[in-house]
Write an enzyme that holds these catalytic residues in place. Structure first.
Site, PDB file in Angstrom:
ATOM      1  N   ARG A   1      -0.293  15.033  12.624  1.00  0.00           N
ATOM      2  CA  ARG A   1       0.254  14.830  11.281  1.00  0.00           C
ATOM      3  C   ARG A   1       0.327  16.097  10.423  1.00  0.00           C
ATOM      4  O   ARG A   1      -0.373  16.232   9.416  1.00  0.00           O
ATOM      5  CB  ARG A   1      -0.541  13.734  10.557  1.00  0.00           C
ATOM      6  CG  ARG A   1      -0.459  12.413  11.269  1.00  0.00           C
ATOM      7  CD  ARG A   1      -1.175  11.320  10.561  1.00  0.00           C
ATOM      8  NE  ARG A   1      -0.406  10.736   9.484  1.00  0.00           N
ATOM      9  CZ  ARG A   1      -0.840   9.710   8.741  1.00  0.00           C
ATOM     10  NH1 ARG A   1      -2.019   9.198   8.963  1.00  0.00           N
ATOM     11  NH2 ARG A   1      -0.089   9.219   7.785  1.00  0.00           N
TER      12      ARG A   1
ATOM     13  N   ARG B   1      -8.939  -0.263   3.873  1.00  0.00           N
ATOM     14  CA  ARG B   1      -8.010   0.701   3.273  1.00  0.00           C
ATOM     15  C   ARG B   1      -6.663   0.045   2.955  1.00  0.00           C
ATOM     16  O   ARG B   1      -5.981   0.485   2.029  1.00  0.00           O
ATOM     17  CB  ARG B   1      -7.741   1.860   4.248  1.00  0.00           C
ATOM     18  CG  ARG B   1      -8.925   2.748   4.463  1.00  0.00           C
ATOM     19  CD  ARG B   1      -8.547   3.903   5.328  1.00  0.00           C
ATOM     20  NE  ARG B   1      -7.424   4.634   4.733  1.00  0.00           N
ATOM     21  CZ  ARG B   1      -6.908   5.728   5.232  1.00  0.00           C
ATOM     22  NH1 ARG B   1      -7.376   6.225   6.349  1.00  0.00           N
ATOM     23  NH2 ARG B   1      -5.905   6.335   4.629  1.00  0.00           N
TER      24      ARG B   1
ATOM     25  N   CYS C   1      -6.763  13.564  12.142  1.00  0.00           N
ATOM     26  CA  CYS C   1      -6.376  12.186  11.865  1.00  0.00           C
ATOM     27  C   CYS C   1      -6.396  11.402  13.180  1.00  0.00           C
ATOM     28  O   CYS C   1      -6.053  11.945  14.225  1.00  0.00           O
ATOM     29  CB  CYS C   1      -4.972  12.169  11.276  1.00  0.00           C
ATOM     30  SG  CYS C   1      -4.326  10.516  11.067  1.00  0.00           S
TER      31      CYS C   1
ATOM     32  N   ASP D   1       3.873   1.029  11.945  1.00  0.00           N
ATOM     33  CA  ASP D   1       2.718   0.349  11.336  1.00  0.00           C
ATOM     34  C   ASP D   1       2.568  -1.100  11.803  1.00  0.00           C
ATOM     35  O   ASP D   1       1.602  -1.772  11.419  1.00  0.00           O
ATOM     36  CB  ASP D   1       2.821   0.391   9.800  1.00  0.00           C
ATOM     37  CG  ASP D   1       2.636   1.787   9.263  1.00  0.00           C
ATOM     38  OD1 ASP D   1       2.158   2.657  10.015  1.00  0.00           O
ATOM     39  OD2 ASP D   1       2.977   2.023   8.083  1.00  0.00           O
TER      40      ASP D   1
ATOM     41  N   LYS E   1       0.839  -1.214   0.000  1.00  0.00           N
ATOM     42  CA  LYS E   1       0.000   0.000   0.000  1.00  0.00           C
ATOM     43  C   LYS E   1       0.873   1.263   0.000  1.00  0.00           C
ATOM     44  O   LYS E   1       0.673   2.168  -0.796  1.00  0.00           O
ATOM     45  CB  LYS E   1      -0.904   0.014   1.236  1.00  0.00           C
ATOM     46  CG  LYS E   1      -1.599   1.348   1.461  1.00  0.00           C
ATOM     47  CD  LYS E   1      -2.500   1.344   2.659  1.00  0.00           C
ATOM     48  CE  LYS E   1      -1.867   1.703   3.980  1.00  0.00           C
ATOM     49  NZ  LYS E   1      -1.587   3.136   4.174  1.00  0.00           N
ATOM     50  N   ASN E   2       1.847   1.294   0.927  1.00  0.00           N
ATOM     51  CA  ASN E   2       2.598   2.544   1.080  1.00  0.00           C
ATOM     52  C   ASN E   2       3.672   2.737   0.012  1.00  0.00           C
ATOM     53  O   ASN E   2       4.340   3.765  -0.027  1.00  0.00           O
ATOM     54  CB  ASN E   2       3.190   2.622   2.492  1.00  0.00           C
ATOM     55  CG  ASN E   2       2.086   2.824   3.522  1.00  0.00           C
ATOM     56  OD1 ASN E   2       0.953   3.161   3.167  1.00  0.00           O
ATOM     57  ND2 ASN E   2       2.403   2.615   4.785  1.00  0.00           N
TER      58      ASN E   2
END
Ligand code: EPU
Length: 421
Positions: A124, A400, A119, A308, A22-23
């Site tokens: 952030r 997501r 967020c 993460d 994803k990232n």
């Protein structure tokens, strides 16, 4: 609204194949905006809501995007870009939408992007992205909820020192610098594998970037970048999540496609906890025949322990032997999973950025919610070992970032299903 229902207690065994990261894919999709002359085909693109959102952002710019979800291919035609504005509705949904600012500035000399807003995991800010653009000669103005950046005479190469090795700021500045006039030097950049993947992709398009993955990146600006096909790296966080699932369920799982170099700290901490981890070039095998031991973890920028993976690792520590200390240094509010884990019987105390976890013998299933993506993954893991039924709401957060989570877990033997509430 959909929810997940898990009946805990099943041992996971078999092979799971890791999807594209994803990232890594999100910045690469943003970078397709730099590619001229032809269509781009990206391969190993995961089927995620965040990929749909960034595709929607590109479509609002007048770029053609189509996603073959069966084949995992995303086609982008950015030969012409008609609009330079990313609206609130999309940026609010996903902060990574802001990654289009660097490429738009570089290619068109202007961009207008909604301020992302609040967020769940911290404030952030985007100050480091903006400082970088200013150093490259852009003028920044903020008003009516939008950030506008302009460089009517093009960007100029510059030396940029990042106060913190922000992943997003490094990516945004790298994309802008790739087409700035002259040389740029980014000091103290993020060193994540996703940065290296983005730099590799930009270089294939004709950029001249050296040092990605180290603490200094040098960029010689190119006049034009040509669209090029590219394959995305495997998702190290998805891999890490299945590694924990194997350990917690005392299972035996081969995680195919995982690159062990990308996930060294998680492997090291699992080994310290007494879990068996065997690495080979095709993937990683994780087996565990006893209760893991408690270990301390502290999140840090790469190559440190990834933030993460903090929530998922904590899920394992809740049922490990003894006491563990979890320190989060990257985000200031990333313990939202603690309350949900406590509802399942976990014993955790929070003091600022530190959580102390006292391992319990068993967790118990109940109704819980996914408060953000990785918090959601953590309660799925807890549900896999909890006694009885766990019902998880707000699963759009999980969608997501986890490609086919339910199907992959079912194939490993978990009792998990998605139902319409
Ligand atoms: N920060 C600033 N100023 C900035 C940018 C960041 O102070 O201009 C601070 C942030 O507030 C935060 C820290 O720096 O405290 C780290 O933020 P970073 O910019 O590195 O994170 P990001 O680019 O917003 C990416 C991932 C996140 C991951 C972080 C850290 C993507 C799309 N997102 O976010 O992924 O947690 O790096 O590794 O790449 C996730 O996948 O669940 C996720 C949140």
């Amino acid at each position: 609204m959909e929810k997940l229902i898990i009946n805990g207690g099943k041992r996971l065994t078999g092979t799971v194949k890791i999807s594209g990261a994803k990232n890594a894919v999100l910045p690469v999709i943003a970078a397709t905006l730099l590619g001229q002359d032809k269509e781009t085909c990206l391969e190993e693109v995961p089927n995620l809501d965040d990929v749909n959102t960034i595709s929607e952002v590109l479509r609002t710019l007048g770029v053609k995007v189509s996603h073959d979800k069966e084949e995992g291919k995303l086609y982008v035609d950015a030969t012409s870009i008609e609009n330079i504005t990313a609206p609130y509705d999309l940026v609010r949904k996903m902060r990574a939408s802001f990654l289009i600012m660097g490429p738009l500035l570089a290619r068109l000399g202007e961009a207008k992007i909604s301020l992302p807003g609040g967020c769940a995991i911290g404030t952030r800010p985007i100050d480091l992205h903006l400082k970088g653009f200013e150093a490259l000669g852009a003028q920044i103005s903020i008003g009516h909820g939008y950030i506008e950046a302009k460089a009517p005479n093009g960007l100029k190469g510059s030396r940029i020192y990042l106060d913190f090795p922000s992943v997003g700021a490094t990516e945004n500045i790298l994309m802008a610098a790739a087409m700035a006039e002259g040389q740029s030097i980014i000091e103290n950049p993020a060193q994540e594998p996703e940065i290296v993947d983005l730099a590799n992709y930009l270089n294939i398009m004709g950029a001249k970037i050296r040092g990605a993955g180290t603490n200094v990146i040098k960029v010689e600006g190119a006049k034009k970048l040509i669209a090029h096909d590219y394959t995305i790296i495997p998702d190290r966080i998805e891999a890490g999540t299945y590694m924990i699932a194997a350990a917690m369920t005392k299972g035996d799982v081969y995680i195919e496609n995982a690159i062990s170099e990308h996930i060294k700290p998680v492997i090291a901490k699992l080994k310290e906890a007494g879990v068996t981890v065997i690495e080979d070039i095709e993937g990683i095998r994780v087996t565990c025949d006893r209760r893991p031991k408690g270990v301390d973890i502290k999140t840090l920028p790469y190559p440190g322990f990834p933030t993460d993976m903090q929530a998922q690792f904590m899920a394992m520590l809740t049922i490990s032997e003894g006491t563990s200390v979890v320190t989060e240094t990257v985000f200031e509010n990333r313990f939202m999973h603690v309350d949900e884990l406590r509802r399942m019987g976990a014993k955790i105390k929070i003091d600022g950025r530190t959580s102390v976890v006292h391992g319990v013998d068993t967790l118990t299933g109940c109704q819980v919610k996914a408060t953000d993506l990785r918090a959601g993954a953590a309660i799925v893991l807890a549900g896999l070992v909890a006694e009885g039924e766990t019902q998880i709401g707000y699963i759009h957060h999980i969608d997501r970032g986890y490609d086919n989570l339910v199907e992959k877990l079912v194939a490993l033997g978990a009792d998990i299903k998605r139902v319409d509430q």
